[in-house]
Design a protein around this motif. Structure first.
Motif, PDB file in Angstrom:
ATOM      1  N   GLU A  28       0.828  -1.203   0.000  1.00  0.00           N
ATOM      2  CA  GLU A  28       0.000   0.000   0.000  1.00  0.00           C
ATOM      3  C   GLU A  28       0.863   1.254   0.000  1.00  0.00           C
ATOM      4  O   GLU A  28       0.583   2.223  -0.716  1.00  0.00           O
ATOM      5  CB  GLU A  28      -0.931   0.011   1.215  1.00  0.00           C
ATOM      6  N   ARG A  29       1.923   1.238   0.804  1.00  0.00           N
ATOM      7  CA  ARG A  29       2.832   2.396   0.841  1.00  0.00           C
ATOM      8  C   ARG A  29       3.522   2.591  -0.496  1.00  0.00           C
ATOM      9  O   ARG A  29       3.714   3.716  -0.957  1.00  0.00           O
ATOM     10  CB  ARG A  29       3.877   2.199   1.940  1.00  0.00           C
ATOM     11  N   ASP A  30       3.941   1.472  -1.110  1.00  0.00           N
ATOM     12  CA  ASP A  30       4.627   1.559  -2.394  1.00  0.00           C
ATOM     13  C   ASP A  30       3.721   2.122  -3.480  1.00  0.00           C
ATOM     14  O   ASP A  30       4.162   2.860  -4.356  1.00  0.00           O
ATOM     15  CB  ASP A  30       5.150   0.187  -2.827  1.00  0.00           C
ATOM     16  N   GLU A  31       2.407   1.768  -3.424  1.00  0.00           N
ATOM     17  CA  GLU A  31       1.457   2.295  -4.404  1.00  0.00           C
ATOM     18  C   GLU A  31       1.256   3.789  -4.221  1.00  0.00           C
ATOM     19  O   GLU A  31       1.073   4.519  -5.185  1.00  0.00           O
ATOM     20  CB  GLU A  31       0.117   1.571  -4.287  1.00  0.00           C
ATOM     21  N   GLN A  32       1.284   4.267  -2.991  1.00  0.00           N
ATOM     22  CA  GLN A  32       1.077   5.684  -2.710  1.00  0.00           C
ATOM     23  C   GLN A  32       2.339   6.499  -2.953  1.00  0.00           C
ATOM     24  O   GLN A  32       2.272   7.666  -3.275  1.00  0.00           O
ATOM     25  CB  GLN A  32       0.633   5.881  -1.255  1.00  0.00           C
ATOM     26  N   GLU A  33       3.491   5.902  -2.817  1.00  0.00           N
ATOM     27  CA  GLU A  33       4.754   6.620  -2.905  1.00  0.00           C
ATOM     28  C   GLU A  33       5.002   7.307  -4.247  1.00  0.00           C
ATOM     29  O   GLU A  33       5.377   8.465  -4.269  1.00  0.00           O
ATOM     30  CB  GLU A  33       5.915   5.668  -2.590  1.00  0.00           C
ATOM     31  N   PRO A  34       4.790   6.652  -5.401  1.00  0.00           N
ATOM     32  CA  PRO A  34       5.081   7.358  -6.661  1.00  0.00           C
ATOM     33  C   PRO A  34       4.263   8.643  -6.803  1.00  0.00           C
ATOM     34  O   PRO A  34       4.777   9.653  -7.255  1.00  0.00           O
ATOM     35  CB  PRO A  34       4.697   6.346  -7.746  1.00  0.00           C
ATOM     36  N   TYR A  35       2.998   8.614  -6.392  1.00  0.00           N
ATOM     37  CA  TYR A  35       2.162   9.813  -6.461  1.00  0.00           C
ATOM     38  C   TYR A  35       2.721  10.896  -5.543  1.00  0.00           C
ATOM     39  O   TYR A  35       2.842  12.045  -5.937  1.00  0.00           O
ATOM     40  CB  TYR A  35       0.721   9.455  -6.075  1.00  0.00           C
ATOM     41  N   ASP A  36       3.093  10.500  -4.331  1.00  0.00           N
ATOM     42  CA  ASP A  36       3.654  11.458  -3.386  1.00  0.00           C
ATOM     43  C   ASP A  36       4.967  12.029  -3.899  1.00  0.00           C
ATOM     44  O   ASP A  36       5.227  13.209  -3.780  1.00  0.00           O
ATOM     45  CB  ASP A  36       3.862  10.812  -2.010  1.00  0.00           C
ATOM     46  N   ASN A  37       5.811  11.190  -4.490  1.00  0.00           N
ATOM     47  CA  ASN A  37       7.091  11.658  -5.013  1.00  0.00           C
ATOM     48  C   ASN A  37       6.900  12.630  -6.169  1.00  0.00           C
ATOM     49  O   ASN A  37       7.636  13.594  -6.307  1.00  0.00           O
ATOM     50  CB  ASN A  37       7.960  10.483  -5.462  1.00  0.00           C
ATOM     51  N   ASP A  38       5.884  12.376  -7.039  1.00  0.00           N
ATOM     52  CA  ASP A  38       5.619  13.290  -8.150  1.00  0.00           C
ATOM     53  C   ASP A  38       5.202  14.654  -7.633  1.00  0.00           C
ATOM     54  O   ASP A  38       5.642  15.681  -8.136  1.00  0.00           O
ATOM     55  CB  ASP A  38       4.524  12.726  -9.076  1.00  0.00           C
ATOM     56  N   GLN A  39       4.345  14.650  -6.605  1.00  0.00           N
ATOM     57  CA  GLN A  39       3.915  15.922  -6.029  1.00  0.00           C
ATOM     58  C   GLN A  39       5.102  16.658  -5.419  1.00  0.00           C
ATOM     59  O   GLN A  39       5.252  17.850  -5.593  1.00  0.00           O
ATOM     60  CB  GLN A  39       2.859  15.695  -4.949  1.00  0.00           C
ATOM     61  N   GLU A  40       5.948  15.919  -4.714  1.00  0.00           N
ATOM     62  CA  GLU A  40       7.124  16.545  -4.094  1.00  0.00           C
ATOM     63  C   GLU A  40       8.039  17.107  -5.170  1.00  0.00           C
ATOM     64  O   GLU A  40       8.598  18.192  -5.025  1.00  0.00           O
ATOM     65  CB  GLU A  40       7.872  15.535  -3.229  1.00  0.00           C
ATOM     66  N   GLN A  41       8.224  16.365  -6.262  1.00  0.00           N
ATOM     67  CA  GLN A  41       9.093  16.819  -7.343  1.00  0.00           C
ATOM     68  C   GLN A  41       8.534  18.100  -7.965  1.00  0.00           C
ATOM     69  O   GLN A  41       9.265  19.022  -8.259  1.00  0.00           O
ATOM     70  CB  GLN A  41       9.239  15.714  -8.397  1.00  0.00           C
ATOM     71  N   GLU A  42       7.193  18.144  -8.142  1.00  0.00           N
ATOM     72  CA  GLU A  42       6.543  19.324  -8.689  1.00  0.00           C
ATOM     73  C   GLU A  42       6.786  20.546  -7.816  1.00  0.00           C
ATOM     74  O   GLU A  42       7.123  21.618  -8.299  1.00  0.00           O
ATOM     75  CB  GLU A  42       5.032  19.061  -8.787  1.00  0.00           C
ATOM     76  N   HIS A  43       6.637  20.343  -6.477  1.00  0.00           N
ATOM     77  CA  HIS A  43       6.853  21.446  -5.549  1.00  0.00           C
ATOM     78  C   HIS A  43       8.304  21.904  -5.559  1.00  0.00           C
ATOM     79  O   HIS A  43       8.581  23.092  -5.534  1.00  0.00           O
ATOM     80  CB  HIS A  43       6.442  21.046  -4.123  1.00  0.00           C
ATOM     81  N   SER A  44       9.231  20.976  -5.628  1.00  0.00           N
ATOM     82  CA  SER A  44      10.639  21.374  -5.603  1.00  0.00           C
ATOM     83  C   SER A  44      11.010  22.098  -6.898  1.00  0.00           C
ATOM     84  O   SER A  44      11.826  23.002  -6.891  1.00  0.00           O
ATOM     85  CB  SER A  44      11.537  20.163  -5.360  1.00  0.00           C
ATOM     86  N   ASP A  45      10.411  21.698  -8.053  1.00  0.00           N
ATOM     87  CA  ASP A  45      10.676  22.402  -9.300  1.00  0.00           C
ATOM     88  C   ASP A  45      10.178  23.839  -9.221  1.00  0.00           C
ATOM     89  O   ASP A  45      10.858  24.765  -9.652  1.00  0.00           O
ATOM     90  CB  ASP A  45      10.005  21.685 -10.481  1.00  0.00           C
TER      91      ASP A  45
END
Length: 194
Positions: free
Chosen positions: A161-178
């Motif tokens: 479950e964590r692994d399924e949620q992680e890519p979405y969370d990482n994309d959001q984090e990447q967007e914010h850092s950009d």
């Protein structure tokens, strides 16, 4: 080496030796040890009769009030075994004696309460039990009907479950850092070249 030429010196030295012997015997405990805390626990003749709880009691760590300290001893043993690169898939008799010796030294350095057992016998026994417990856990976790198996399946489901949620969370984090980087680039003054 001191050479005693005079009979008076010899008598004086002998009297000092006897006085020291009397002082030591006055300090001695019931079994003749000078300090009961310094005495070592001899290895039992039948190691098959030794249990982890008997070592637990010998270390004066029995009872609910000492559970945390006992857990730190067990954790230290497992940590030192991992740090010593113990080969978990090998039987006890197949383990490297050199590695085991270093692991025993590390455990006893971290937990001086184990020094009371002569020639590492308790440390060896606890380490051996930790390997057997690890092997039992590995065997049980593959059986989904066992307690360990049920826990293993539950942990695996949570991890998925964590692994399924992680890519979405990482994309959001990447967007914010950009976006943050763009704002920083705009806010910084242009560099001047000489």
């Amino acid at each position: 080496m001191i050479i005693l030429n005079d009979t008076a010196q010899l008598n004086h030295a002998e009297a000092g030796r006897r006085a020291a012997k009397r002082e030591l015997s006055a300090l001695a405990g019931p079994n003749g040890a000078a300090n009961p805390k310094d005495e070592t626990v001899q290895k039992p003749k039948k190691m098959s009769t030794v249990t982890v709880s008997s070592i637990h009691q010998e270390m004066d760590l029995s009872g609910k009030e000492n559970d945390n300290e006992w857990q730190t001893v067990r954790n230290c043993i497992r940590d030192c075994m991992s740090a010593g690169c113990i080969e978990w898939d090998l039987r006890w008799s197949e383990q490297s004696a050199t590695k085991l010796s270093k692991i025993f030294d590390a455990i006893e350095f971290s937990k001086p309460c184990l020094h009371q057992f002569r020639n590492h016998w308790a440390t060896e026994h606890l380490t051996k039990e930790a390997i057997h417990a690890h092997k039992s856990y590995i065997t049980c976790k593959t059986n989904v009907k066992s307690y360990c198996g049920k826990l293993h399946v539950a942990r695996k489901c949570l991890q998925e479950e964590r692994d399924e949620q992680e890519p979405y969370d990482n994309d959001q984090e990447q967007e914010h850092s950009d976006n943050d980087n763009d704002q920083e680039n705009r806010a910084s003054p242009p560099m001047m070249e000489d």
